[in-house]
Every structure is written in structure tokens, then in C-alpha cells.
Design a protein around this motif. Structure first.
Motif, PDB file in Angstrom:
ATOM      1  N   TYR A 173       0.811  -1.214   0.000  1.00 18.71           N
ATOM      2  CA  TYR A 173       0.000   0.000   0.000  1.00 18.71           C
ATOM      3  C   TYR A 173       0.846   1.267   0.000  1.00 18.71           C
ATOM      4  O   TYR A 173       1.933   1.307   0.597  1.00 18.71           O
ATOM      5  N   PRO A 174       0.317   2.327  -0.614  1.00 24.38           N
ATOM      6  CA  PRO A 174       0.924   3.655  -0.459  1.00 24.38           C
ATOM      7  C   PRO A 174       0.834   4.084   1.008  1.00 24.38           C
ATOM      8  O   PRO A 174       0.068   3.518   1.790  1.00 24.38           O
ATOM      9  N   VAL A 175       1.604   5.103   1.361  1.00 26.83           N
ATOM     10  CA  VAL A 175       1.616   5.590   2.738  1.00 26.83           C
ATOM     11  C   VAL A 175       1.491   7.114   2.748  1.00 26.83           C
ATOM     12  O   VAL A 175       2.067   7.805   1.906  1.00 26.83           O
ATOM     13  N   LEU A 176       0.733   7.618   3.729  1.00 26.82           N
ATOM     14  CA  LEU A 176       0.615   9.053   3.966  1.00 26.82           C
ATOM     15  C   LEU A 176       1.033   9.325   5.406  1.00 26.82           C
ATOM     16  O   LEU A 176       0.502   8.727   6.337  1.00 26.82           O
ATOM     17  N   TYR A 177       1.995  10.230   5.583  1.00 25.16           N
ATOM     18  CA  TYR A 177       2.449  10.633   6.913  1.00 25.16           C
ATOM     19  C   TYR A 177       1.784  11.955   7.286  1.00 25.16           C
ATOM     20  O   TYR A 177       1.744  12.888   6.476  1.00 25.16           O
ATOM     21  N   CYS A 214      -4.701   2.998   1.356  1.00 22.88           N
ATOM     22  CA  CYS A 214      -3.546   3.767   1.818  1.00 22.88           C
ATOM     23  C   CYS A 214      -3.357   3.554   3.316  1.00 22.88           C
ATOM     24  O   CYS A 214      -4.318   3.559   4.084  1.00 22.88           O
ATOM     25  N   ILE A 215      -2.113   3.364   3.712  1.00 20.78           N
ATOM     26  CA  ILE A 215      -1.741   3.340   5.117  1.00 20.78           C
ATOM     27  C   ILE A 215      -1.481   4.786   5.545  1.00 20.78           C
ATOM     28  O   ILE A 215      -0.849   5.551   4.831  1.00 20.78           O
ATOM     29  N   VAL A 216      -1.988   5.168   6.713  1.00 24.11           N
ATOM     30  CA  VAL A 216      -1.758   6.513   7.239  1.00 24.11           C
ATOM     31  C   VAL A 216      -1.023   6.399   8.567  1.00 24.11           C
ATOM     32  O   VAL A 216      -1.451   5.662   9.458  1.00 24.11           O
ATOM     33  N   VAL A 217       0.080   7.116   8.685  1.00 25.01           N
ATOM     34  CA  VAL A 217       0.869   7.155   9.915  1.00 25.01           C
ATOM     35  C   VAL A 217       0.784   8.571  10.467  1.00 25.01           C
ATOM     36  O   VAL A 217       1.090   9.536   9.769  1.00 25.01           O
ATOM     37  N   ALA A 218       0.351   8.708  11.713  1.00 24.28           N
ATOM     38  CA  ALA A 218       0.164  10.038  12.309  1.00 24.28           C
ATOM     39  C   ALA A 218       0.989  10.163  13.578  1.00 24.28           C
ATOM     40  O   ALA A 218       0.926   9.302  14.458  1.00 24.28           O
TER      41      ALA A 218
END
Length: 473
Positions: A173-177, A214-218
């Protein structure tokens, strides 16, 4: 953050000829200690709950007075605190209240108001009893004390996994930080509303509008360190200057951990960063400092004013890589400088060849509800899930994964379905080929002889290729 004039609290405008705005508290809860310091936190100071510049003076009659600097103009949202968001004002029952609002710089003199209660003194259930709104099982806390060696501290880090993540073990998966992690997924940890990123992305998948997922890392902000960490440049009044270390943490510590422990597409073509206010500033900076890492940037109501001269100097020296996409959005009345500065940054990046989208809704506010509303459209455009047909002559970027196993000094490579073999090149900052190897799918490249340092990795298979940053310690 919901914005409207709170009439019930006794908001009153007077003295129309004054050049500066005076905030006057005529009533505070009886339990308020006479030694307590009260503060004004709002969009004019990036919501600092204990800014010394915005501390009230207590009068002998028990009222409080604060004269705002003449530089504070335009419409602003605000709340009163006793130095933290745990001690913010509430209604009489202890419930959170919507943001107050005033307009300065148009002859408005005095804003008179009353504080009805404090969050920690109200007797209402505290945050521990709050029912989490984070979508389960998609959202998890990776760690409440994720180490940030570049800053010498730790922080809570969250992750959102797409709906199909458990059922598709071969899918990557794509990733959004994202920054300000308290506000991304959960209303219980947000001080004034959440973005609802988890619900938005889950719904897009359920509706068939986001096949990739999408994976989201916060990453949580650091409270009093927030302004310091989210700007690489210092503001003489508000701080800043630790943004380099924060961005280095994201790239050199957090991303390698995420790529090692989750099924990610590691190339820059599938990696994004996004944030609002100061988060918009640091996201823009991160994409320019690490163009080998980020190709997608969400810039919501950016606080470019915080370090505008340094930012524009940096923009002249650092250009985005081809294929970089930036989405800018801000309300037209958030502040007098918000849209002009955003437009200037947009135009500078446009001349440099970046792919851009720009929106200025008239009703936009410096608030979570606004960013929550705008997020899905921004995400779909940034991650090319908006229905547009992209005609890539070479088939588009390679959907691969390559992550360093530091204990074994091996770069593990995963190619997409249909490719059994590929090629890996490791380039120095001067574009010199330091290592070139043919590689089979799910095999590793030995990098023991590669000296410590920063590199660019190019992975190719067939006519497709992808790029990413590599840091070897």
C-alpha cells in the motif's frame, strides 16, 4: 474546530475607533485560583495554550485584561485556557464549547466575555472516560513512546490500515504521513474535533473509489514543543528551529520502521505527507528537503507567515522533483496573509514544474471541520484515485517495496506481480552508481560494503522503475 460567535458567553464589541483589540474577562469560575495565569489561544498564535505574549493581567476587581498586538488583524478563532488544553474553558456542565470568534483591525476595540467553567474543575468525566471514535480495528497506536533520537524525546504514533489489509496478505500500500496525530483519527484525543481520516478512507474503499487503499501514519505533536518542531526556521516571537530534526526523524527513523513492519510501497511515487497550519509548513519543507522520499504533499491552511522570508529563500534553492504533486487549500478569510502567501508558494512551485491543485473556498476556516471536509478530495487527487485516466507511456511507477534490514545489512526487495527479476542501483548524492545488482523477487541485496550515508535507490523491472531514499547508519 467549529467557528461561530458564542453569544451565550456574553461576547460584546465596543470602542470602534481603537487600533488594537482588548480582550476583557468579566467573569471566571469561582474555583479559579487568584494565582492562576489565564491565556488566550487562537489562530493568531497557532493555538498555543500558554503563550506568554497572550497572558491576561488580573485586575484587583477580579477581572482580566489582555491587549492584543496591533499586528493581529482579520478574523480569528480563540479559546481561554489556564495554560493547557486540559484546563481549557467549557460550558457550565463541563462540555467542550465551540471556538469563539472576533475580528480585529477594523476599529473593534474591546471584546468582553465570561468564562463559565474549566475542563479540569467542572466535575465532568475526563478524557479517560471518552468513547474513542477511532475506527476499529483499522486504527492502532504503534507506541505511546516511540523514540525520536533526532530530538531526544518520544511521542505517540498512530497507524491506520486499509479495510482489506488483513485479507490481502500479498498486497502492498501507499503511505501518507501526517502531523498533529491527536487530531487525525480520534475525537477523544483532539482538543477541538478530529479530521476523520480513518472514516474518510474506509468509506472511499467501501464505495469502490479507492482500490489502492492507503496506510496513514500520524505522529502526535509535542504540546509546548509543537511550534519548535514544525518549523526548521525560528520565529523571533513564537520559536521554531527544530523542524530539521523532526523531518529527519520522519525519514530516517519512522519511515524505515513502517516499511519494515507493514506492507508498504516504499518508493517516493507512493509516499506522501500532509498537515494543516504549521503542519502545512513542515510538509512543504519536508518534500523539498527530501524529494527522494515524498511525491505527494497535502497543504491545508498553511502557516507560511511563521517563517515566510526563510521559506521563500529555501524555495529558490530547492526545487521539487518531476512528478511531485502538491494540493493547496485554505479559506479566503482565515487571515489577511494566508491566501496571498499560499498563492505565492504555489506560483513559485508551479514555475519549478510541480503538479499543483489550488482551492480557496469562501467558507473555509482554520478549523478541523474544514480540513476534515477537504481531506477526501485532496487525497483522491494526490494519490490519483479521483477518476482521472493517467496515460503513462512506461506503465507508470513500479509498485515495489525495498527496505533495509539493518541487522543483516541486506536490502530486501519485493517486486509486483508479474515480475520475477529486476535491477537495483544505489546512487550517491552526486548520482554516482555505488552499487548495481540484478535481483530476484523477494530476495535481498547485500549492502555491507556500502559506506554509511544517504543514497538514492532505483529499482527497475521491465519498462517501469521507482525511486526512494536510503539511509545507511
Amino acid at each position: 474546530m467549529k467557528l461561530f460567535v458564542l453569544l451565550a458567553a456574553g461576547l460584546l464589541f465596543a470602542g470602534r475607533s481603537a487600533a488594537q483589540t482588548i480582550i476583557r474577562l468579566t467573569q471566571v469560575p469561582s474555583a479559579t485560583s487568584a494565582s492562576a495565569t489565564l491565556y488566550l489561544a487562537g489562530s493568531f498564535n497557532n493555538w498555543q495554550p500558554a503563550s506568554p505574549t497572550h497572558a491576561f493581567t488580573r485586575n484587583p476587581d477580579g477581572t482580566y485584561l489582555l491587549t492584543l498586538p496591533a499586528s493581529v488583524t482579520g478574523s480569528h478563532a480563540f479559546k481561554v485556557t489556564r495554560g493547557s488544553w486540559e484546563t481549557v474553558e467549557t460550558d457550565t456542565a463541563g462540555n467542550d464549547v465551540p471556538n469563539r470568534e472576533f475580528r480585529a483591525g477594523t476599529g473593534v476595540g474591546t471584546v468582553t466575555l465570561a468564562v463559565l467553567n474549566w475542563k479540569d474543575l467542572s466535575g465532568a468525566p475526563m478524557a479517560g472516560a471518552c468513547q474513542s471514535t477511532a475506527r476499529q480495528p483499522n486504527v492502532q497506536v504503534i507506541s505511546t513512546e516511540f523514540q525520536m533520537p533526532q530530538l531526544g524525546r518520544s511521542r505517540r504514533v498512530w497507524v491506520y490500515l486499509p479495510n482489506d489489509y488483513p485479507m490481502a496478505p500479498a498486497k502492498r500500500y501507499p503511505v501518507l504521513y501526517m502531523h498533529d496525530g491527536q487530531n487525525v483519527f480520534d475525537a477523544c484525543t483532539s482538543f477541538s474535533g478530529e479530521w476523520g481520516v480513518d472514516e474518510a478512507l474506509s468509506q472511499l474503499q467501501q464505495q469502490g473509489l479507492d482500490a489502492a487503499g492507503c496506510i496513514v501514519v500520524a505522529v502526535d505533536h509535542g504540546g509546548p514543543e509543537r511550534l519548535n518542531e514544525l518549523s526548521p526556521w525560528k520565529n523571533p516571537e513564537y520559536g521554531g528551529g527544530l523542524g530539521d530534526q523532526y523531518v529527519d526523524f520522519l525519514v530516517q527513523t519512522l519511515k524505515p520502521y513502517i516499511d519494515l513492519h507493514y506492507r508498504t510501497l516504499t518508493g517516493r511515487e507512493f509516499t506522501g505527507i500532509a498537515g494543516s497550519s504549521m503542519g502545512g509548513l513542515i510538509s512543504t519543507y519536508a518534500a523539498l528537503k527530501y524529494p527522494q522520499v515524498y511525491s505527494k504533499v497535502g497543504v491545508f491552511s498553511p502557516a507560511f507567515w511563521f517563517a515566510k522570508d526563510s521559506l521563500f529563500q529555501y524555495l529558490q534553492r530547492h526545487r521539487p522533483q518531476p512528478g511531485t504533486r502538491l494540493y493547496f487549500v485554505s479559506g479566503t478569510t482565515e487571515s489577511e496573509t494566508m491566501v496571498p502567501l499560499m498563492k505565492a508558494v504555489h506560483d513559485t512551485l508551479a514555475r519549478a514544474g510541480a503538479s499543483l491543485r489550488y482551492a480557496t473556498p469562501a467558507d473555509g476556516k482554520h478549523s478541523e471541520w474544514f480540513w476534515k471536509r477537504e481531506f477526501p478530495v485532496a487525497y483522491q487527487w494526490l494519490y490519483e484515485q479521483d477518476g482521472t485516466i493517467y496515460d503513462y507511456k512506461d506503465g507508470g511507477p513500479l509498485k515495489y517495496s525495498a527496505h533495509l534490514n539493518p541487522e543483516q545489512n541486506r536490502l530486501e526487495v519485493y517486486l509486483p506481480q508479474g515480475y520475477d527479476r529486476g535491477r537495483v542501483e544505489v546512487l550517491s548524492p552526486q548520482k554516482q552508481i555505488m552499487l548495481a545488482k540484478k535481483v530476484k523477487n523477494r530476495r535481498a541485496v547485500d549492502v555491507r560494503r556500502l559506506p554509511p550515508g544517504s543514497y538514492e535507490v532505483v529499482v527497475s523491472a521491465g519498462k517501469q522503475q521507482g525511486r526512494q531514499y536510503l539511509r545507511k547508519q
